[in-house]
Design a protein around this motif. Structure first.
Motif, short mmCIF file in Angstrom:
data_model
loop_
_atom_site.label_atom_id
_atom_site.label_comp_id
_atom_site.label_asym_id
_atom_site.label_seq_id
_atom_site.Cartn_x
_atom_site.Cartn_y
_atom_site.Cartn_z
N LEU A 51 -1.65 50.47 45.35
CA LEU A 51 -0.40 49.73 45.49
C LEU A 51 -0.67 48.49 46.32
N ARG A 52 -0.51 47.34 45.68
CA ARG A 52 -0.77 46.06 46.35
C ARG A 52 0.53 45.28 46.47
N LEU A 53 0.69 44.58 47.58
CA LEU A 53 1.90 43.80 47.83
C LEU A 53 1.64 42.33 47.55
N GLY A 54 2.71 41.65 47.10
CA GLY A 54 2.63 40.21 46.89
C GLY A 54 1.56 39.80 45.91
N ALA A 91 5.24 43.94 44.44
CA ALA A 91 4.18 44.96 44.54
C ALA A 91 3.70 45.30 43.15
N LEU A 92 2.45 45.75 43.07
CA LEU A 92 1.87 46.22 41.81
C LEU A 92 1.40 47.64 42.03
N TRP A 93 1.89 48.55 41.19
CA TRP A 93 1.58 49.98 41.31
C TRP A 93 0.72 50.40 40.14
N ARG A 94 -0.46 50.89 40.46
CA ARG A 94 -1.31 51.57 39.47
C ARG A 94 -1.42 53.02 39.90
N PRO A 135 6.19 75.06 30.15
CA PRO A 135 6.05 73.71 30.71
C PRO A 135 4.73 73.55 31.45
N ARG A 136 4.04 72.47 31.21
CA ARG A 136 2.76 72.24 31.87
C ARG A 136 2.79 70.84 32.48
N PRO A 137 2.09 70.65 33.57
CA PRO A 137 2.07 69.32 34.19
C PRO A 137 1.21 68.36 33.38
N VAL A 138 1.72 67.16 33.21
CA VAL A 138 1.00 66.10 32.53
C VAL A 138 1.14 64.84 33.37
N ALA A 139 0.02 64.19 33.68
CA ALA A 139 0.04 62.95 34.45
C ALA A 139 0.11 61.77 33.50
N LEU A 140 1.19 61.02 33.56
CA LEU A 140 1.39 59.86 32.71
C LEU A 140 0.97 58.61 33.49
N PRO A 141 0.02 57.84 32.99
CA PRO A 141 -0.42 56.63 33.70
C PRO A 141 0.73 55.64 33.90
N VAL A 142 0.70 54.98 35.04
CA VAL A 142 1.72 53.99 35.39
C VAL A 142 1.02 52.68 35.78
N LEU A 143 1.50 51.60 35.20
CA LEU A 143 1.15 50.26 35.66
C LEU A 143 2.47 49.51 35.73
N ALA A 144 2.93 49.25 36.94
CA ALA A 144 4.28 48.71 37.11
C ALA A 144 4.29 47.59 38.14
N ALA A 145 4.94 46.49 37.76
CA ALA A 145 5.24 45.42 38.70
C ALA A 145 6.60 45.71 39.32
N LEU A 146 6.67 45.68 40.64
CA LEU A 146 7.90 46.05 41.34
C LEU A 146 8.55 44.81 41.95
N ALA A 155 21.00 38.39 34.64
CA ALA A 155 20.41 37.39 33.74
C ALA A 155 19.11 36.84 34.33
N ASP A 156 19.15 36.48 35.62
CA ASP A 156 17.95 35.92 36.26
C ASP A 156 16.85 36.97 36.38
N LEU A 157 17.22 38.18 36.76
CA LEU A 157 16.22 39.21 36.99
C LEU A 157 15.60 39.69 35.68
N LEU A 158 16.38 39.70 34.62
CA LEU A 158 15.82 40.07 33.32
C LEU A 158 14.78 39.05 32.86
N ALA A 159 15.07 37.76 33.06
CA ALA A 159 14.10 36.73 32.67
C ALA A 159 12.84 36.84 33.52
N GLU A 160 12.99 37.07 34.81
CA GLU A 160 11.83 37.24 35.68
C GLU A 160 11.03 38.47 35.28
N SER A 161 11.71 39.53 34.91
CA SER A 161 11.04 40.77 34.52
C SER A 161 10.25 40.58 33.23
N ARG A 162 10.80 39.83 32.28
CA ARG A 162 10.10 39.60 31.03
C ARG A 162 8.82 38.81 31.25
N ALA A 163 8.87 37.82 32.14
CA ALA A 163 7.67 37.06 32.45
C ALA A 163 6.60 37.95 33.08
N LEU A 164 7.02 38.85 33.97
CA LEU A 164 6.07 39.78 34.58
C LEU A 164 5.49 40.74 33.55
#
Length: 244
Positions: A51-54, A91-94, A135-146, A155-164
């Protein structure tokens, strides 16, 4: 510190980070990234491998051109340029989110009816076969910009999110292996970290049938989470106890 600064400090602290993401938030993150019709359930567990910031997400630019000297042979070139700037994530979460999946459904084999007597109704006996899966545990990979925001202008945040999301595309191509049992919606997601008070605004849908202010807030947040997940965006409502 304001909400954004407090939340970033807690993201940076491994001991406080888990408390920012409740079960509803992790469910929204999974729904934003994966087709969940196969029957995914909790409890959900987050793993923050990195997890990295900025983080600025540079987008490579490809330039093509040609040139030639007078009377000479034309030359052509193709260049990939980086470092020209791009959108920035708070932040960027892997990592991954562990879910439960794979449970089989019980099958009803037969239903028999027999009278109980004058005063009673019929007695029903149901024979069924338990589902083969558990039910069994399954780890789903995550790559997320926060993105951390105390207030939301959709409207503004959706446009910013699409660019990310576009900038994360190349990184996400290698982030989700083909062995994952659920089909990914997108290779990378964007998450909005917001306080619950955002959903005191009656313009958010979903709260019209709820009884009181707290219930209305929760209903609006749930409705917004479903709408945003369809756009590849995870709504991550920071609990009041952490936000304050």
């Amino acid at each position: 510190m304001d909400f954004r600064d407090r939340t970033l400090v807690r993201l940076a602290d491994p001991e406080q980070r888990d408390r920012l993401f409740d079960q509803r938030s992790l469910e929204n993150l999974v729904a934003a990234g994966y087709e969940t019709a196969a029957g995914v359930t909790g409890p959900y567990t987050a793993d923050f491998a990195e997890l990295r910031l900025g983080v600025r997400l540079d987008r490579p630019v490809t330039a093509e051109g040609g040139w030639s000297a007078p009377g000479g042979i034309r030359q052509e070139g193709r260049f990939t340029l980086t470092g020209l700037g791009g959108p920035t994530a708070d932040a960027l979460w892997r990592g991954s989110v562990t879910v439960r999946t794979g449970a089989g459904a019980d099958r009803v084999d037969a239903v028999h009816g027999a009278p109980l007597g004058r005063a009673g109704g019929p007695e029903l006996t149901v024979h069924y076969t338990p589902g083969a899966g558990t039910p069994r545990p399954v780890a789903l990979p995550v790559l997320a910009a926060l993105l951390v925001r105390e207030s939301v202008r959709p409207a503004d945040l959706l446009a910013e999110s699409r660019a990310l999301a576009d900038a994360l595309g190349a990184l996400g191509a290698a982030a989700v292996p083909g062995t994952v049992p659920l089909a990914p919606r997108d290779r990378a997601q964007v998450g909005w970290l917001v306080p619950p008070a955002v959903f005191d605004d009656p313009d958010w849908p979903g709260g019209s049938t709820a009884a009181g202010p707290a219930e209305q807030r929760a209903a609006r947040a749930a409705a917004a989470g479903r709408l945003l997940a369809a756009q590849g965006i995870a709504l991550l409502v920071v609990p009041d106890a952490v936000a304050g």
